[in-house]
Design a protein around this motif. Sequence first.
Motif, PDB file in Angstrom:
ATOM      1  N   GLY A   1     -51.976  -5.143  80.386  1.00 17.73           N
ATOM      2  CA  GLY A   1     -51.249  -4.684  79.203  1.00 17.73           C
ATOM      3  C   GLY A   1     -51.042  -5.771  78.182  1.00 17.73           C
ATOM      4  O   GLY A   1     -50.940  -5.494  76.977  1.00 17.73           O
ATOM      5  N   SER A   2     -50.974  -7.035  78.630  1.00 10.94           N
ATOM      6  CA  SER A   2     -50.741  -8.129  77.694  1.00 10.94           C
ATOM      7  C   SER A   2     -51.901  -8.301  76.724  1.00 10.94           C
ATOM      8  O   SER A   2     -51.734  -8.857  75.634  1.00 10.94           O
ATOM      9  CB  SER A   2     -50.511  -9.439  78.465  1.00 10.94           C
ATOM     10  OG  SER A   2     -51.688  -9.832  79.158  1.00 10.94           O
ATOM     11  N   ARG A   3     -53.081  -7.804  77.093  1.00 10.33           N
ATOM     12  CA  ARG A   3     -54.230  -7.893  76.187  1.00 10.33           C
ATOM     13  C   ARG A   3     -54.041  -6.996  74.962  1.00 10.33           C
ATOM     14  O   ARG A   3     -54.714  -7.168  73.950  1.00 10.33           O
ATOM     15  CB  ARG A   3     -55.506  -7.497  76.918  1.00 10.33           C
ATOM     16  CG  ARG A   3     -55.847  -8.395  78.104  1.00 10.33           C
ATOM     17  CD  ARG A   3     -57.171  -8.049  78.713  1.00 10.33           C
ATOM     18  NE  ARG A   3     -57.261  -6.650  79.099  1.00 10.33           N
ATOM     19  CZ  ARG A   3     -58.366  -6.086  79.615  1.00 10.33           C
ATOM     20  NH1 ARG A   3     -59.463  -6.813  79.772  1.00 10.33           N
ATOM     21  NH2 ARG A   3     -58.357  -4.816  79.953  1.00 10.33           N
ATOM     22  N   MET A   4     -53.116  -6.023  75.087  1.00  7.19           N
ATOM     23  CA  MET A   4     -52.864  -5.108  73.972  1.00  7.19           C
ATOM     24  C   MET A   4     -51.574  -5.476  73.237  1.00  7.19           C
ATOM     25  O   MET A   4     -51.055  -4.698  72.444  1.00  7.19           O
ATOM     26  CB  MET A   4     -52.769  -3.668  74.496  1.00  7.19           C
ATOM     27  CG  MET A   4     -54.008  -3.198  75.234  1.00  7.19           C
ATOM     28  SD  MET A   4     -53.789  -1.582  76.008  1.00  7.19           S
ATOM     29  CE  MET A   4     -53.560  -0.539  74.579  1.00  7.19           C
ATOM     30  N   GLU A   5     -51.064  -6.681  73.526  1.00  7.94           N
ATOM     31  CA  GLU A   5     -49.761  -7.077  72.992  1.00  7.94           C
ATOM     32  C   GLU A   5     -49.705  -7.020  71.471  1.00  7.94           C
ATOM     33  O   GLU A   5     -48.707  -6.611  70.884  1.00  7.94           O
ATOM     34  CB  GLU A   5     -49.428  -8.490  73.481  1.00  7.94           C
ATOM     35  CG  GLU A   5     -48.028  -8.941  73.114  1.00  7.94           C
ATOM     36  CD  GLU A   5     -47.690 -10.282  73.734  1.00  7.94           C
ATOM     37  OE1 GLU A   5     -46.501 -10.627  73.751  1.00  7.94           O
ATOM     38  OE2 GLU A   5     -48.608 -10.976  74.199  1.00  7.94           O
ATOM     39  N   THR A   6     -50.765  -7.424  70.830  1.00  6.73           N
ATOM     40  CA  THR A   6     -50.770  -7.449  69.363  1.00  6.73           C
ATOM     41  C   THR A   6     -51.614  -6.326  68.755  1.00  6.73           C
ATOM     42  O   THR A   6     -51.854  -6.317  67.552  1.00  6.73           O
ATOM     43  CB  THR A   6     -51.313  -8.802  68.871  1.00  6.73           C
ATOM     44  OG1 THR A   6     -52.636  -8.999  69.394  1.00  6.73           O
ATOM     45  CG2 THR A   6     -50.405  -9.942  69.319  1.00  6.73           C
ATOM     46  N   SER A   7     -52.064  -5.384  69.599  1.00  2.80           N
ATOM     47  CA  SER A   7     -52.908  -4.300  69.086  1.00  2.80           C
ATOM     48  C   SER A   7     -52.092  -3.342  68.224  1.00  2.80           C
ATOM     49  O   SER A   7     -50.906  -3.128  68.462  1.00  2.80           O
ATOM     50  CB  SER A   7     -53.556  -3.535  70.239  1.00  2.80           C
ATOM     51  OG  SER A   7     -52.574  -2.854  70.989  1.00  2.80           O
ATOM     52  N   GLN A   8     -52.735  -2.760  67.250  1.00  2.00           N
ATOM     53  CA  GLN A   8     -52.087  -1.817  66.347  1.00  2.00           C
ATOM     54  C   GLN A   8     -53.028  -0.633  66.164  1.00  2.00           C
ATOM     55  O   GLN A   8     -54.059  -0.755  65.510  1.00  2.00           O
ATOM     56  CB  GLN A   8     -51.781  -2.499  65.014  1.00  2.00           C
ATOM     57  CG  GLN A   8     -50.800  -1.745  64.136  1.00  2.00           C
ATOM     58  CD  GLN A   8     -50.442  -2.531  62.887  1.00  2.00           C
ATOM     59  OE1 GLN A   8     -51.313  -3.143  62.261  1.00  2.00           O
ATOM     60  NE2 GLN A   8     -49.181  -2.536  62.519  1.00  2.00           N
TER      61      GLN A   8
END
Length: 638
Positions: A222-229
């Motif tokens: 999930g941390s790979r999507m931390e800055t995803s928008q």
Amino acid sequence: MSNREFYRKSLFQEHANLSGKSIEQIERLEKQLGKSFLCIALNYGFLSRRAWKESLQQEGVELYTFDFPSLSPIPKAELVQKNLPLFLNSLIFPLYQDEDRLEIILSDPSDAININQIEQLLQQKVTRYEVAEDLDVLKALHTTYGLDYLDQAVFRIYDQDRESCAIETFTKSQLTAIGVLMGLGILCFFFFPVGTSVTINLILNFLLFCAIGFKFLLTLYGSRMETSQKISKAELAKVKDEELPFYTILLPVFRESEVIHKLVWNLRSIDYPLEKLDVKLLIESDDSMTYEAVKNMNFPCIFEPVVVPPAMPKTKPKACNYGLYFSKGKYLTIYDAEDIPDSKQLKLVYSLFQKLSDEYVVVQCALNYFNKKENLLTRLFTLEYSYWFDYMLPGLDSLDVPIPLGGTSNHFRFDRLMELGGWDGFNVTEDADLGLRAYAKSYKVTVLDSTTLEEANNDFFNWIRQRSRWIKGYMQTFLVHMRHPVKLYKKVGLKGFMAFQFFIGGTFFTFLVYPVLLLFLLFILFLHSGLLDYLVFWNDLPVSKSLLDSVSVFFPNWLVVISIFNFVIGNLMMIYVNMMAVFRRRSYTLILYALVNPFYWLMHSISAYKGLIQLVTKPFYWEKTNHGLTKSTKSSVA
């Protein structure tokens, strides 16, 4: 009746103080939405219920008092049931009918248009009418003519697919399997006590490590999507109000008089065209506290009350299911009474649905707390929610495995929700169950980086009540979907099956096993320490050595080492996960509180055992969580 315009002007302009501009807006919405003038005025933020009641009293109108237990359907009840939305929108209740008379109770004596509609439908002229408050009329309609809808709200899942309903806690095959396992365990312990003890300990330690390790890996994914928008500001800016569809918001409440006023103001901040909002406040018919609070509101609100007829089980999913039959949105979401949703959330979800394929039927938004710094419990609760919604659910999303929904801010395609049968009224974590049922039918759930703020529980006992219900619901959901393990495996595949075992099953298993293994470990370490020798002496033989020799047979040193490793690494992983949780929301002041997580887990264990007892004694009991306890008014996401 012939002086409708005069009467309306007297009631709404002179007594209720509605401006000419407001009346024009109401009349426009009246034609556009097909609801009565009063229904629009009360439910779309133009007129408070107290002001309307006072205007009637100033006009000299004596308000009718219902005797609800004695109400009964009229001879043409089927017509009323079939056209119940018309009566609800008109705020008209048919009280009595025979060949010569038709008596009605209404809320707006100036509403000649809707009275004529009712007369045409029932093919009879109104001979007498009384005036009552709108909420009383709504309650009379729902409790008298809404019983067919209520039956579907309670039993639709059961009627469609009995195997997917939690009405039966343990099936005969499950009870047999549990009995056989317990019997084999007792026999093995009787004939092979040492081997059995060591084997059970190893299995429990291994499963505990796997459950914790799985959540740790989910957090890393999930941390790979931390800055995803998923929806950019540019995409959101392109959304035009005229293209937006109707959007239903369900607001299930029970004894929520403390926060009902906050709810009204929170709804006003939603950035969505007023005429395209379909907001339903779901009130239990016996919830006099909330009922009276709504009746006596002294400022306009933006919701339409729906009074849920009495029936067991008294659960949130049953109320939401009932609300479905009076909803008209293309999309639907649920908010709790104390929620503060992101003002752009509905538009963000709409934009995301336009980008997704039709197989995506639910969008889950993140939840967090506005009173996170109130005390130690709210800080720990915030850390938990942060890693759960900001890291674990996105981790499940990236792995394309079943996502258990949160209890609020989940947004549905309405037609697909109805196809799935709504929620299971007998499951106290209906959200998690629905996410799994959707995945089993090849539908997909995804998450969106939009936050709804809630009130973190700041009271220990209130927290235990809330968490015990959640964990009991996870047990219910596990038992329901594991009635036929092979069938579940075929539906969701190996990846989905294993994720279900470790996420749903592993959650309550961890909390049940954690204190048991911890007590054994602490007891053995205590014996090894020799501290007992300072307390008790028996025939000059240290008691700790005597006990240690006996216990070591069942807990050899190598097993103690494994247990220590398991607890140290397991707790370090969860502390690390909690520390990671602060970064996305930059709540850096909470990072050191992650060290308290092992004690927070023991609170979960207390809740888990309470939930386990209730699973056997009262499986459908909805443990009420009190809201409005916080003194915090902060509403930022920082």
